[in-house]
Design a protein around this motif. Structure first.
Motif, PDB file in Angstrom:
ATOM      1  N   ARG A   9      39.542  -3.409 -58.013  1.00 22.99           N
ATOM      2  CA  ARG A   9      40.037  -3.488 -59.390  1.00 22.99           C
ATOM      3  C   ARG A   9      39.394  -2.454 -60.321  1.00 22.99           C
ATOM      4  O   ARG A   9      39.630  -2.468 -61.512  1.00 22.99           O
ATOM      5  CB  ARG A   9      39.783  -4.896 -59.950  1.00 22.99           C
ATOM      6  N   GLY A  10      38.585  -1.560 -59.779  1.00 27.62           N
ATOM      7  CA  GLY A  10      38.010  -0.504 -60.595  1.00 27.62           C
ATOM      8  C   GLY A  10      36.797  -0.916 -61.393  1.00 27.62           C
ATOM      9  O   GLY A  10      36.479  -0.306 -62.414  1.00 27.62           O
ATOM     10  N   ALA A  11      36.084  -1.940 -60.937  1.00 28.07           N
ATOM     11  CA  ALA A  11      34.945  -2.452 -61.695  1.00 28.07           C
ATOM     12  C   ALA A  11      33.689  -1.611 -61.516  1.00 28.07           C
ATOM     13  O   ALA A  11      32.745  -1.757 -62.282  1.00 28.07           O
ATOM     14  CB  ALA A  11      34.656  -3.900 -61.291  1.00 28.07           C
ATOM     15  N   PHE A  12      33.654  -0.732 -60.493  1.00 24.49           N
ATOM     16  CA  PHE A  12      32.442   0.021 -60.199  1.00 24.49           C
ATOM     17  C   PHE A  12      32.689   1.519 -60.359  1.00 24.49           C
ATOM     18  O   PHE A  12      33.693   2.047 -59.872  1.00 24.49           O
ATOM     19  CB  PHE A  12      31.969  -0.224 -58.765  1.00 24.49           C
ATOM     20  N   HIS A  13      31.741   2.218 -60.984  1.00 28.05           N
ATOM     21  CA  HIS A  13      31.795   3.678 -60.980  1.00 28.05           C
ATOM     22  C   HIS A  13      30.944   4.233 -59.853  1.00 28.05           C
ATOM     23  O   HIS A  13      31.107   5.385 -59.444  1.00 28.05           O
ATOM     24  CB  HIS A  13      31.373   4.265 -62.331  1.00 28.05           C
ATOM     25  N   THR A  14      30.025   3.406 -59.319  1.00 25.29           N
ATOM     26  CA  THR A  14      29.176   3.777 -58.189  1.00 25.29           C
ATOM     27  C   THR A  14      28.860   2.506 -57.402  1.00 25.29           C
ATOM     28  O   THR A  14      28.761   1.429 -57.992  1.00 25.29           O
ATOM     29  CB  THR A  14      27.855   4.410 -58.670  1.00 25.29           C
ATOM     30  N   ILE A  15      28.684   2.638 -56.098  1.00 23.61           N
ATOM     31  CA  ILE A  15      28.310   1.511 -55.243  1.00 23.61           C
ATOM     32  C   ILE A  15      26.961   1.817 -54.592  1.00 23.61           C
ATOM     33  O   ILE A  15      26.767   2.897 -54.035  1.00 23.61           O
ATOM     34  CB  ILE A  15      29.376   1.260 -54.163  1.00 23.61           C
TER      35      ILE A  15
ATOM     36  N   ARG B 167      18.652  -0.448 -65.336  1.00 26.65           N
ATOM     37  CA  ARG B 167      18.877  -0.993 -66.677  1.00 26.65           C
ATOM     38  C   ARG B 167      18.079  -0.223 -67.721  1.00 26.65           C
ATOM     39  O   ARG B 167      18.551  -0.011 -68.844  1.00 26.65           O
ATOM     40  CB  ARG B 167      18.526  -2.478 -66.700  1.00 26.65           C
ATOM     41  N   GLU B 168      16.873   0.210 -67.366  1.00 22.34           N
ATOM     42  CA  GLU B 168      16.089   1.033 -68.288  1.00 22.34           C
ATOM     43  C   GLU B 168      16.815   2.340 -68.604  1.00 22.34           C
ATOM     44  O   GLU B 168      16.669   2.894 -69.701  1.00 22.34           O
ATOM     45  CB  GLU B 168      14.719   1.340 -67.682  1.00 22.34           C
ATOM     46  N   ALA B 169      17.603   2.810 -67.634  1.00 20.46           N
ATOM     47  CA  ALA B 169      18.353   4.050 -67.824  1.00 20.46           C
ATOM     48  C   ALA B 169      19.692   3.811 -68.523  1.00 20.46           C
ATOM     49  O   ALA B 169      20.484   4.756 -68.683  1.00 20.46           O
ATOM     50  CB  ALA B 169      18.580   4.719 -66.475  1.00 20.46           C
ATOM     51  N   GLY B 170      19.948   2.563 -68.923  1.00 20.75           N
ATOM     52  CA  GLY B 170      21.178   2.251 -69.641  1.00 20.75           C
ATOM     53  C   GLY B 170      22.365   1.903 -68.773  1.00 20.75           C
ATOM     54  O   GLY B 170      23.487   1.806 -69.274  1.00 20.75           O
ATOM     55  N   GLU B 171      22.131   1.695 -67.479  1.00 26.35           N
ATOM     56  CA  GLU B 171      23.221   1.349 -66.570  1.00 26.35           C
ATOM     57  C   GLU B 171      23.420  -0.163 -66.493  1.00 26.35           C
ATOM     58  O   GLU B 171      22.467  -0.932 -66.537  1.00 26.35           O
ATOM     59  CB  GLU B 171      22.927   1.869 -65.160  1.00 26.35           C
ATOM     60  N   GLU B 172      24.673  -0.570 -66.359  1.00 28.03           N
ATOM     61  CA  GLU B 172      24.988  -1.970 -66.085  1.00 28.03           C
ATOM     62  C   GLU B 172      25.121  -2.134 -64.575  1.00 28.03           C
ATOM     63  O   GLU B 172      25.758  -1.309 -63.918  1.00 28.03           O
ATOM     64  CB  GLU B 172      26.296  -2.372 -66.773  1.00 28.03           C
ATOM     65  N   VAL B 173      24.507  -3.185 -64.049  1.00 29.11           N
ATOM     66  CA  VAL B 173      24.528  -3.418 -62.606  1.00 29.11           C
ATOM     67  C   VAL B 173      25.134  -4.788 -62.326  1.00 29.11           C
ATOM     68  O   VAL B 173      24.759  -5.781 -62.955  1.00 29.11           O
ATOM     69  CB  VAL B 173      23.111  -3.348 -62.011  1.00 29.11           C
ATOM     70  N   THR B 174      26.073  -4.857 -61.392  1.00 25.80           N
ATOM     71  CA  THR B 174      26.676  -6.119 -60.977  1.00 25.80           C
ATOM     72  C   THR B 174      26.308  -6.349 -59.514  1.00 25.80           C
ATOM     73  O   THR B 174      26.702  -5.575 -58.643  1.00 25.80           O
ATOM     74  CB  THR B 174      28.207  -6.087 -61.136  1.00 25.80           C
ATOM     75  N   VAL B 175      25.532  -7.407 -59.263  1.00 22.51           N
ATOM     76  CA  VAL B 175      24.978  -7.662 -57.929  1.00 22.51           C
ATOM     77  C   VAL B 175      25.728  -8.811 -57.258  1.00 22.51           C
ATOM     78  O   VAL B 175      25.981  -9.851 -57.883  1.00 22.51           O
ATOM     79  CB  VAL B 175      23.474  -7.986 -58.021  1.00 22.51           C
ATOM     80  N   PHE B 176      26.053  -8.642 -55.994  1.00 21.02           N
ATOM     81  CA  PHE B 176      26.774  -9.651 -55.224  1.00 21.02           C
ATOM     82  C   PHE B 176      25.933 -10.076 -54.031  1.00 21.02           C
ATOM     83  O   PHE B 176      25.253  -9.257 -53.419  1.00 21.02           O
ATOM     84  CB  PHE B 176      28.117  -9.097 -54.734  1.00 21.02           C
TER      85      PHE B 176
END
Length: 385
Positions: free
Chosen positions: A217-223, A192-201
């Protein structure tokens, strides 16, 4: 056109043949909140005939398909929320419709739901309102439940939302559990400090289904799959929902994998755990969950499955193995510490992992800063490749 403004319109799915009184009461309560309600009947329309298992299942599927067509048309016309009202058969039919809708579209299910709802609700956002009493005519309890449901639905109808945000705002998809939070929390903070959005499951046997659906559905650019613990549930023991592509959804997406929480099986309350498991090293994670150490053969098996999943993907892939411990209690003095199991994992991975998957072995625990640094370095390498 749907009557009423798009801000104040709700669609009600119900078996009108048997729940008309309850539906009428819900409609009246919604009207008091300024919400116009439209009804869609999901009754099986068997005209009093008792249907056998196969015929009943077919009728439920047909009713769900018909209702979904009506719901899709209503969404196109601006309906703001969908609320389902049903008992056992009705709720199961309605769930088929709700699960086929967009992931985060407002959905409320008011039901007796006489089965474990986790399997049905794992991969979608559905607000569950238990009725406690059965839906067999109005009474004081049901009136209060329906009043609460009406207020909730009205609030959803008036909330402004960004459509398809989970598709148009790709983020980093991550898996977690309480026993891997020492790795997750600092990693999320740095990202988050680097400006990334993270979605945790939550990788508890059910959250992985949502993880897979978001990935498709294309929600992630990286896993960053820190916690592939669900492998132990899927291939050894423990409750889980079907999620065949948990580790291969969006195969071209760059991914980083770690063996977080692969060293135990997540079982239920200790009093309900079979004695054969309690003979192993274990501990009570909470009043509801007991974590039981895997055997060497079981660790070998999950390592095989993990390697096969990574080999099947096509994007950039990195597996980071922290040989100091795979979870909170796999550490010096921990209840399920086992350096030997980590060696079993690493031996299998080295034997089976494809050459195009980068393998990094660290003399560190999963929670160590060196592991976080390695994950971030791998991400940076992906970005500059």
């Amino acid at each position: 056109m749907i009557p009423g403004s798009p801000q104040t319109t709700a669609l009600i799915l119900a078996t009108l043949e048997t729940k008309a009184e309850e539906v009428d009461y819900l409609i009246d309560r919604l009207r008091e909140h300024g919400v116009v309600a439209i009804t869609v009947d999901v009754s099986l329309k068997c005209r009093g005939t008792t249907l056998g298992g196969v015929a009943k299942a077919a009728a439920m599927t047909q009713a769900a398909e018909n209702a979904l067509a009506a719901v899709t048309a209503a969404m196109d016309q601006g309906v703001n929320a969908v609320v389902g009202l049903g008992g056992g058969t009705g709720a199961e039919t309605i769930i088929k419709v709700l699960r086929a809708m967009p992931i985060t579209f407002p959905k409320v299910l008011v039901t007796t739901l006489p089965f474990d709802p986790r399997y049905a609700l794992a991969d979608n956002s559905i607000t569950l309102v238990p009725t406690l009493a059965d839906l067999c005519g109005l009474n004081a309890t049901l009136r209060e439940v329906l009043e609460n449901a009406a207020a909730m639905t009205a609030g959803l109808c008036r909330t402004r939302r960004r459509a398809n945000a989970c598709v148009h705002a790709p983020s980093i998809g991550m898996s977690a559990m309480g026993v891997t939070d020492g790795a997750i929390d600092p990693l999320v903070e740095r990202l988050r400090e680097a400006g990334e959005e993270v979605t945790v499951f939550h990788a508890n046997g059910f959250g992985g289904a949502a993880f897979s659906r978001f990935a498709r559905r294309g929600a992630f650019h990286t896993i960053i799959d820190v916690t592939p613990h669900e492998l132990t549930r899927m291939h050894i023991a423990g409750a889980h929902v079907a999620m065949p592509d948990r580790y291969t959804a969006a195969p071209a997406v760059p991914r980083i994998m770690l063996p977080g929480a692969l060293n135990f099986i997540g079982l239920g309350q200790k009093a309900l755990v079979p004695q054969r498991y309690l003979a192993r090293p274990h501990y009570e994670h909470s009043g509801y969950f007991t974590h039981v150490q895997v055997t060497s053969d079981e660790m070998d098996a999950v390592a095989q499955h993990l390697a096969a999943a990574l080999n099947a993907c096509t994007g950039e892939r990195t597996l980071i193995v922290p040989m100091g411990g795979f979870s909170k209690h796999d550490c010096p003095g921990g209840a399920i510490e086992s350096p030997a199991l980590r060696e079993v994992f690493l031996d299998r991975i080295r034997a089976q992992l494809s050459a195009d998957v980068r393998l990094t072995v660290l003399d560190a625990h999963l929670f160590d800063a060196a592991v976080t640094a390695e994950i971030l370095a791998s991400l940076k390498g992906y970005a500059t490749a």
